[in-house]
Design an enzyme around this catalytic site. Structure first.
Site, mmCIF file in Angstrom:
data_model
loop_
_atom_site.group_PDB
_atom_site.id
_atom_site.type_symbol
_atom_site.label_atom_id
_atom_site.label_comp_id
_atom_site.label_asym_id
_atom_site.label_seq_id
_atom_site.Cartn_x
_atom_site.Cartn_y
_atom_site.Cartn_z
ATOM 1 N N ASP A 166 -1.158 13.485 7.322
ATOM 2 C CA ASP A 166 -2.316 13.470 6.437
ATOM 3 C C ASP A 166 -3.630 13.412 7.218
ATOM 4 O O ASP A 166 -3.646 13.177 8.430
ATOM 5 C CB ASP A 166 -2.220 12.295 5.441
ATOM 6 C CG ASP A 166 -1.782 10.985 6.091
ATOM 7 O OD1 ASP A 166 -1.981 10.816 7.308
ATOM 8 O OD2 ASP A 166 -1.240 10.125 5.380
ATOM 9 N N ASN A 172 1.232 -0.090 -1.656
ATOM 10 C CA ASN A 172 1.585 0.320 -3.017
ATOM 11 C C ASN A 172 2.763 1.305 -3.011
ATOM 12 O O ASN A 172 3.062 1.929 -4.022
ATOM 13 C CB ASN A 172 0.374 0.952 -3.723
ATOM 14 C CG ASN A 172 -0.128 2.189 -2.997
ATOM 15 O OD1 ASN A 172 0.461 2.629 -2.000
ATOM 16 N ND2 ASN A 172 -1.207 2.779 -3.486
ATOM 17 N N HIS A 203 3.010 4.046 -1.078
ATOM 18 C CA HIS A 203 2.718 5.441 -0.739
ATOM 19 C C HIS A 203 3.340 5.833 0.603
ATOM 20 O O HIS A 203 3.532 5.009 1.489
ATOM 21 C CB HIS A 203 1.219 5.745 -0.779
ATOM 22 C CG HIS A 203 0.403 5.194 0.339
ATOM 23 N ND1 HIS A 203 -0.725 4.437 0.136
ATOM 24 C CD2 HIS A 203 0.521 5.278 1.685
ATOM 25 C CE1 HIS A 203 -1.248 4.110 1.293
ATOM 26 N NE2 HIS A 203 -0.503 4.600 2.259
ATOM 27 N N GLU A 209 0.371 8.965 -3.389
ATOM 28 C CA GLU A 209 0.117 7.694 -4.056
ATOM 29 C C GLU A 209 1.018 7.544 -5.282
ATOM 30 O O GLU A 209 1.639 8.527 -5.727
ATOM 31 C CB GLU A 209 -1.360 7.641 -4.483
ATOM 32 C CG GLU A 209 -2.351 7.723 -3.323
ATOM 33 C CD GLU A 209 -2.506 6.396 -2.568
ATOM 34 O OE1 GLU A 209 -1.610 5.537 -2.657
ATOM 35 O OE2 GLU A 209 -3.533 6.236 -1.886
#
Ligand code: GLP
Length: 256
Positions: free
Chosen positions: A70, A139, A141, A146
């Site tokens: 990313d 979370n 991801h 996400e």
């Protein structure tokens, strides 16, 4: 279904050595392997370990191809906040990876959708991915996939979740954290022939438990790894502290 294999080691340094062993073994048998690489605090020790082994003459990256997971939108590779800069600092400049074999999505592209499609094409043209190395966000991801990201996604423009922005704020100093990033998608990660998920530190304990032992759900993107046939999770004791005892023990309670 084959469950992810889990190795629990004492601390982040041991996790780094374990992951470096996996990569070393892959390079030995497959000198032109194609890797997906992550950024973040978690893989820093791994990259250091790879550099040490390279300097000792134990690793040759000259034919290895890499694709970073990313990159932030709008942050130039010259900025210390960019993932391209991070990779240069921690790995690319320190080993004999060829620059033309190292790929990071271009978050400055005029047409981001086109950039994502081209990045995906490059991965496919490389023959797909032999090993995807992943971290995990608090979370759940993976990359910037996400919660709520559909499983069929390839490389795409992602909206960064508020929690992810706050946990990454330390890399931006006083500057605002971008709202968007480019990320390799869940489908591309799942198409990798092998996956190694690295998790270290107590702040990953709860989410690692949900990812590995909770229901498979888009709300916890890493939980989809339960459906991949070749996943190794390397966790330190702290990150593994949220895992329940193996089901085999739970299903055989001691007699009173
Ligand atoms: C960022 C990256 C992820 C990375 C995650 C965890 O959000 N996009 O790819 O896995 O951070 O980072 P850390 O290792 O610092 O906890």
């Amino acid at each position: 279904m084959t469950k992810p294999r889990l190795t629990i080691v004492a601390d982040p340094d041991a996790a780094a050595r374990q992951a470096a062993d996996v990569i070393g073994n892959l390079i030995k048998h497959h000198p032109n392997a194609c890797l997906i690489l992550p950024t973040g605090r978690t893989p820093v020790g791994l990259y250091h370990e790879l550099v040490v082994r390279y300097q000792a003459g134990c690793l040759d990256f000259s034919a290895i191809r890499t694709f970073n997971l990313d990159e932030w939108v709008g942050i130039p590779p010259s900025s210390p906040s960019s993932y391209g800069y991070f990779m240069d600092q921690h790995l690319f400049r320190k080993v004999n990876l060829r620059p033309e074999n190292c790929h990071v999505p271009n978050g400055l592209a005029a047409d981001l959708e086109l950039e994502c499609a081209a990045y995906e094409d490059q991965i496919q043209a490389a023959g797909g991915v032999d090993l995807a190395l992943l971290g995990i966000g608090q979370n759940g991801h993976i990359g910037f996939n996400e919660p709520g990201t559909p499983v069929h996604t390839c490389t795409h423009v992602a909206t960064v979740a508020p929690l992810t922005k706050s946990t990454n704020a330390y890399t931006f100093g006083e500057s605002p954290v971008p709202d968007q990033a480019l990320t390799i998608g869940i489908a591309t990660i799942l198409a990798s022939r092998a996956i190694v998920l690295l998790a270290t530190g107590a702040d990953k304990a709860e989410i690692l438990g949900r990812a590995l032992q909770g229901p498979v759900s888009p709300e916890v993107p890493a939980s989809i790894l339960q459906q991949h046939p070749n996943v190794l999770v390397i966790s330190d004791v702290a990150a593994a502290s949220g895992l329940r005892a193996p089901e085999s023990k739970e299903s055989h309670p001691p007699h009173p």
